[in-house]
Scaffold this active site. Sequence first.
Site, PDB file in Angstrom:
ATOM      1  N   ASP A 109       0.848  -0.924  -0.078  1.00 40.88           N
ATOM      2  CA  ASP A 109      -0.045   0.025   0.114  1.00 40.88           C
ATOM      3  C   ASP A 109       0.944   1.392  -0.025  1.00 40.88           C
ATOM      4  O   ASP A 109       1.667   1.346   1.026  1.00 40.88           O
ATOM      5  CB  ASP A 109      -0.883  -0.097   1.168  1.00 40.88           C
ATOM      6  CG  ASP A 109      -2.289   0.550   1.174  1.00 40.88           C
ATOM      7  OD1 ASP A 109      -2.220   1.633   0.474  1.00 40.88           O
ATOM      8  OD2 ASP A 109      -3.154  -0.233   1.302  1.00 40.88           O
ATOM      9  N   ASP A 215      -3.144   4.658  -2.074  1.00 39.80           N
ATOM     10  CA  ASP A 215      -3.886   5.557  -1.306  1.00 39.80           C
ATOM     11  C   ASP A 215      -4.249   6.769  -1.893  1.00 39.80           C
ATOM     12  O   ASP A 215      -3.445   7.521  -2.128  1.00 39.80           O
ATOM     13  CB  ASP A 215      -3.422   5.568  -0.139  1.00 39.80           C
ATOM     14  CG  ASP A 215      -4.248   5.922   1.237  1.00 39.80           C
ATOM     15  OD1 ASP A 215      -5.060   5.057   1.320  1.00 39.80           O
ATOM     16  OD2 ASP A 215      -4.208   6.865   1.496  1.00 39.80           O
ATOM     17  N   GLU A 273      -6.293   4.291  -5.673  1.00 41.46           N
ATOM     18  CA  GLU A 273      -7.802   4.591  -4.856  1.00 41.46           C
ATOM     19  C   GLU A 273      -8.278   6.044  -5.383  1.00 41.46           C
ATOM     20  O   GLU A 273      -7.387   6.917  -5.136  1.00 41.46           O
ATOM     21  CB  GLU A 273      -7.514   4.320  -3.425  1.00 41.46           C
ATOM     22  CG  GLU A 273      -9.081   4.488  -2.702  1.00 41.46           C
ATOM     23  CD  GLU A 273      -8.703   4.885  -1.344  1.00 41.46           C
ATOM     24  OE1 GLU A 273      -9.607   4.566  -0.375  1.00 41.46           O
ATOM     25  OE2 GLU A 273      -7.791   5.627  -1.068  1.00 41.46           O
ATOM     26  N   HIS A 353     -11.135  -2.576   3.953  1.00 40.13           N
ATOM     27  CA  HIS A 353     -11.043  -2.037   5.256  1.00 40.13           C
ATOM     28  C   HIS A 353     -11.911  -0.711   5.673  1.00 40.13           C
ATOM     29  O   HIS A 353     -11.849  -0.280   6.461  1.00 40.13           O
ATOM     30  CB  HIS A 353      -9.593  -1.910   5.674  1.00 40.13           C
ATOM     31  CG  HIS A 353      -8.786  -0.888   4.856  1.00 40.13           C
ATOM     32  ND1 HIS A 353      -8.850  -0.824   3.364  1.00 40.13           N
ATOM     33  CD2 HIS A 353      -8.408   0.425   5.200  1.00 40.13           C
ATOM     34  CE1 HIS A 353      -7.990   0.108   2.999  1.00 40.13           C
ATOM     35  NE2 HIS A 353      -8.004   1.187   4.145  1.00 40.13           N
ATOM     36  N   ASP A 354     -12.449  -0.259   4.544  1.00 37.40           N
ATOM     37  CA  ASP A 354     -13.032   1.192   4.609  1.00 37.40           C
ATOM     38  C   ASP A 354     -14.477   0.868   4.610  1.00 37.40           C
ATOM     39  O   ASP A 354     -15.372   1.923   4.831  1.00 37.40           O
ATOM     40  CB  ASP A 354     -12.503   2.248   3.688  1.00 37.40           C
ATOM     41  CG  ASP A 354     -11.256   2.535   3.868  1.00 37.40           C
ATOM     42  OD1 ASP A 354     -10.690   2.712   5.039  1.00 37.40           O
ATOM     43  OD2 ASP A 354     -10.588   3.039   2.887  1.00 37.40           O
TER      44      ASP A 354
HETATM   45  C1  GLC Z   1      -7.764   5.639   2.292  1.00 31.48           C
HETATM   46  C2  GLC Z   1      -7.637   4.510   3.142  1.00 31.48           C
HETATM   47  C3  GLC Z   1      -8.234   4.913   4.501  1.00 31.48           C
HETATM   48  C4  GLC Z   1      -7.581   5.972   5.176  1.00 31.48           C
HETATM   49  C5  GLC Z   1      -7.385   6.994   4.132  1.00 31.48           C
HETATM   50  C6  GLC Z   1      -6.359   8.230   4.575  1.00 31.48           C
HETATM   51  O1  GLC Z   1      -9.029   6.070   1.994  1.00 31.48           O
HETATM   52  O2  GLC Z   1      -8.172   3.231   2.691  1.00 31.48           O
HETATM   53  O3  GLC Z   1      -8.110   3.774   5.283  1.00 31.48           O
HETATM   54  O4  GLC Z   1      -8.002   6.320   6.099  1.00 31.48           O
HETATM   55  O5  GLC Z   1      -7.202   6.833   2.837  1.00 31.48           O
HETATM   56  O6  GLC Z   1      -5.160   7.667   4.275  1.00 31.48           O
END
Ligand code: GLC
Length: 594
Positions: A109, A215, A273, A353-354
């Site tokens: 990640d 991310d 993402e 995980h979100d």
């Molecule tokens: C992304 C991650 C999340 C995190 C955010 C800030 O959305 O998946 O878990 O809180 O970025 O890094």
Amino acid sequence: MAHPTSSNIFVPSKAWWKSAVVYQIYPISFFDSNGDGLGDLNGIYAKLDYLKQLGIDVLWLSPIYQSPLADMGYDISDYCQIDPRYGTLEDWDRLLAGVHQRGMKLIMDLVANHTSDEHKWFAESRASKDSPKRDWYVWRPAKYDSEGNRLPPNNWKSAFQGSAWEYDESTQEYYLHLFASKQPDLNWDNPDVRKAIWETMRFWLDRGCDGFRMDVINHISKVEGLPDAPIIYPEYPYQPGTLHFINGPRVHEYLKEMNQQVLSHYDIMTVGETPASHDPDELAEYVLPENKELQMVFQFELTQIDALRDASGDIEHLIHRPWKLTEFKSIVEKWQVYGRDKGYWNALYLENHDNPRSVSRFGNDSPQWRSASAKLLAILQVTQSGTLFVYQGEEIGMKNIPRTWDLSEYKDIASINLYQENLEVRQRIFGTEEVDMSDILYALQRKARDHSRTPMQWDSSSHSGFTTGTPWMRVNDDFSEQWNVADETKDADSVLTFWKECLEIRKQYDVLIYGDFFSLLPEHPKLFLYTRTLGSQFALVLMNFSTETISLPRGVSETNGMKLVLHNYPTLDDPTTLRGYEGRVYIEIDTDAE
Ligand code: GLC
Ligand code: CA
């Protein structure tokens, strides 16, 4: 049934990263090898055979770098060190070797929009206004209102509530943090920052890592001048500023540079993402092969179907909104058919995980329907075009945490801050301590990120076999009732056994990965039916997203000569109906066309 004409169907080019099945590991909750209550790298190593047997090709590890864990590792204080709670670099090397020995790959990640405030870059940046690294982060002087009160440089809200700016007493300026105040945003406009990120990427790639999930990669470029956001919530001082930093002005320039400097030199997997952006043409910019940036992105349209939208179009991820199957189907279809001829490639996921657990959200987690609907969601995912991402625990049908759990069991900063901020605002507005928070509890019970972060359920022993110590987060109550890997492995009828079968079938029939998608009865409120076509291969996918038994229209139920390859019920009593949450996949291979 009659096949659609295949005359002008576009056939995507094949690649290992397209047909791969990726499994996301949330390390802290996966498996604890040393009894400290936290999952770790040696714990992942111990489960590699399990993952291989499941049919996994690539592992994606959520962050395991050195971190104060303010946002569970998405706040990195050293990109080139493993957090001691997870292990050491040697453990990582051993894990990678174990992954490669089994013919799998490992992606990391990359969290590079921000670092931790405990990163040495930030410590230097914060030390003085003349620090050579001052400009590595986004520092701005305060603003003052007419009464001389100090205000942040603009009105942007952080994703985790409150202002997106934190005041630093010693240098008397604010720094930007789109997430928690312990996650200062890097200034990507500074070429030295980009070079430092390229260096850390090479560090992992040269060590053998097979790619990155990136991310919030569409947040890295902010609009020049950092203007105020429009006022959407007059009762709050801070407003969603997404307009000014999602798919920002220089993001594609930076990703092209990343590709040229780093990515293009390795045979790896890349997935970005990209929250808060549902326009396929905008997202395609990141992934069209000719643009030479990333291979695919995670679009959020499907996983935000049940999230509240405000007047600006901004999305309150944690606030629940009811959704309809017809909307769900049209989102799936939109992305399945989008840009295939241009080379757009999907990243498929229902969980991470979100997000809460998919069976509780898109299926039905009551005892009667949990197993069938979890299997139905497996069918839905393995029969779509794209690279498939499975999240830990999804393969055993893990569900949301019980609604009876107290708020104190929720550990996520996003949950805690949402509750706290709403509590304070209400107390201020109503002038009393006793305010109604039931809507926020309702939201958290359905949408909190905590639901997917409970420890993995390995067996029916104490704490589900996750740890011999005290788990960092409570294990879901249902682990001893067959909802665990050991029991499901023995059960020919389990969700886990079904997922394995699904992944085998996906690998056997390329039509499921690469085929053209065609939706049948898009307006039907309960059935989701589609076909897939690839050269001589044809697939028919029949799914019922309700508890009722429903007759299939004629034509669709004529499956003579087709092979039933996946079915989430043990028997086929009546091929012309679909029972509650029943799903069937048929394949036909046209030998004449070969
Ligand atoms: C992304 C991650 C999340 C995190 C955010 C800030 O959305 O998946 O878990 O809180 O970025 O890094
Ligand atoms: Ca441990």
